[in-house]
Design a protein around this motif. Sequence first.
Motif, PDB file in Angstrom:
ATOM      1  N   SER A  60      12.571  72.608  16.115  1.00  0.00           N
ATOM      2  CA  SER A  60      12.211  71.935  14.863  1.00  0.00           C
ATOM      3  C   SER A  60      13.008  70.655  14.650  1.00  0.00           C
ATOM      4  CB  SER A  60      12.374  72.867  13.668  1.00  0.00           C
ATOM      5  OG  SER A  60      13.731  73.081  13.404  1.00  0.00           O
ATOM      6  N   HIS A  61      14.289  70.640  15.078  1.00  0.00           N
ATOM      7  CA  HIS A  61      15.103  69.421  14.940  1.00  0.00           C
ATOM      8  C   HIS A  61      14.476  68.283  15.735  1.00  0.00           C
ATOM      9  CE1 HIS A  61      18.447  66.630  15.450  1.00  0.00           C
ATOM     10  NE2 HIS A  61      19.101  67.258  14.509  1.00  0.00           N
TER      11      HIS A  61
ATOM     12  N   GLN B 170      11.098  67.213  14.123  1.00  0.00           N
ATOM     13  CA  GLN B 170      11.223  66.428  12.894  1.00  0.00           C
ATOM     14  C   GLN B 170      11.729  65.022  13.181  1.00  0.00           C
ATOM     15  OE1 GLN B 170      13.645  69.063  10.618  1.00  0.00           O
ATOM     16  NE2 GLN B 170      11.968  70.483  10.296  1.00  0.00           N
TER      17      GLN B 170
ATOM     18  N   THR C 107       9.525  61.812  11.968  1.00  0.00           N
ATOM     19  CA  THR C 107      10.082  60.728  11.161  1.00  0.00           C
ATOM     20  C   THR C 107      10.058  59.411  11.937  1.00  0.00           C
ATOM     21  OG1 THR C 107      12.314  61.392  11.849  1.00  0.00           O
ATOM     22  CG2 THR C 107      11.562  62.180   9.710  1.00  0.00           C
TER      23      THR C 107
ATOM     24  N   THR D 162      12.062  58.829   4.285  1.00  0.00           N
ATOM     25  CA  THR D 162      11.934  59.087   5.721  1.00  0.00           C
ATOM     26  C   THR D 162      13.210  58.693   6.457  1.00  0.00           C
ATOM     27  OG1 THR D 162       9.621  58.492   5.428  1.00  0.00           O
ATOM     28  CG2 THR D 162      10.371  58.792   7.677  1.00  0.00           C
TER      29      THR D 162
ATOM     30  N   TYR E 223      16.161  61.155   5.876  1.00  0.00           N
ATOM     31  CA  TYR E 223      16.029  62.384   6.661  1.00  0.00           C
ATOM     32  C   TYR E 223      16.248  62.119   8.148  1.00  0.00           C
ATOM     33  CZ  TYR E 223      14.397  67.015   7.900  1.00  0.00           C
ATOM     34  OH  TYR E 223      14.337  68.299   8.391  1.00  0.00           O
ATOM     35  N   HIS E 224      15.633  61.037   8.643  1.00  0.00           N
ATOM     36  CA  HIS E 224      15.751  60.659  10.053  1.00  0.00           C
ATOM     37  C   HIS E 224      17.216  60.397  10.430  1.00  0.00           C
ATOM     38  CE1 HIS E 224      14.492  58.447  13.760  1.00  0.00           C
ATOM     39  NE2 HIS E 224      15.455  57.610  13.445  1.00  0.00           N
TER      40      HIS E 224
END
Lengths: 138, 128
Positions: free
Chosen positions: B23-24, B27, B31, B76, B79-80
């Motif tokens: 998931s890392h 994601q 992003t 975005t 988070y990125h």
Amino acid sequence: MTEAKTSAPRARPLSPHLQIYKPMLTMMMSIAHRITGATLYFGMIVLAWWLISAAVGPNAYANVEWFMGSIVGRFILFGYTWALTHHMLGGIRHLIWDLGHGFGAQEREWLAAATIVGSVGLTIALWTVGYFVMGGPR
Amino acid sequence: MSAPHRTPLSQVRGLGAARSGTSHFWQQRVTSVALISLSIAFVIIVLLLLGRTHAGVIQILGSPIVAILMLLFIFTTAYHMWLGMQEIIIDYIHDDWMKLMLLMTNTFFCCAVGLACTFAILKLSFTV
Ligand code: HEM
């Protein structure tokens, strides 16, 4: 399953250290992607300062404008522009790899060169546009 | 590759040592794809604002389309960069306490920067 029974640890190959490799363009680009990512990370402080000052009022905004117009400010903005364009093109390169393309020997070199030429070109183009937006030669 | 230390259950789950699977990685990719167009939008907005007076700047920054694009860019990016810096810290810091401290600092920093930018945009949008 036999591995667990051997008593003496088998000599395992060690990964060569970074200093042993001949510096290569693709390796430099990998490092550059990380450095530009970290630069953009701290660059967000500048964005926050700019937006908050705009929200606070004309006096606070004048301070930002003064700083960004100074030599140091311009240097930071120029560095940020290059970091962003370089990291973006480098990121696109990563996404091309993620789709399974661009791993050939020539392709890798070509992509690395395109990232440098593209980011320097884009940075100069953006600053040229900015120069004329600001009124050009006065 | 055989992995004798992994139970059949762990192989079926496919979550790996970090217990979060891919998931890392995923994601980070999502992003990144979003940031290609959002960064272009951000650069164009900055060019639009260059050299304007304060009144002109807040009027543009507070207009709905520009404000929404800025907010998308801010969320975005926050988070990125949180994911990205986590990766950097885990790669270079091997002392457990130091790592924990830096991972927390990274979280605080990204939340603070993201929230500060968001608040400023919202304030501009609702006062203009
Ligand atoms: C201001 C915006 C941005 C910030 C603050 C930022 C920050 C970062 C950071 C800190 C990293 C970690 C670097 C590393 O692990 O070596 C990273 C990685 C990455 N960034 Fe960005 N980034 C931004 C914009 C972008 C854009 C526009 C793209 C476009 C494609 C992008 C694509 C990537 C990719 C693909 C990675 C992962 C590279 C890898 O797997 O090693 N980033 N970013």
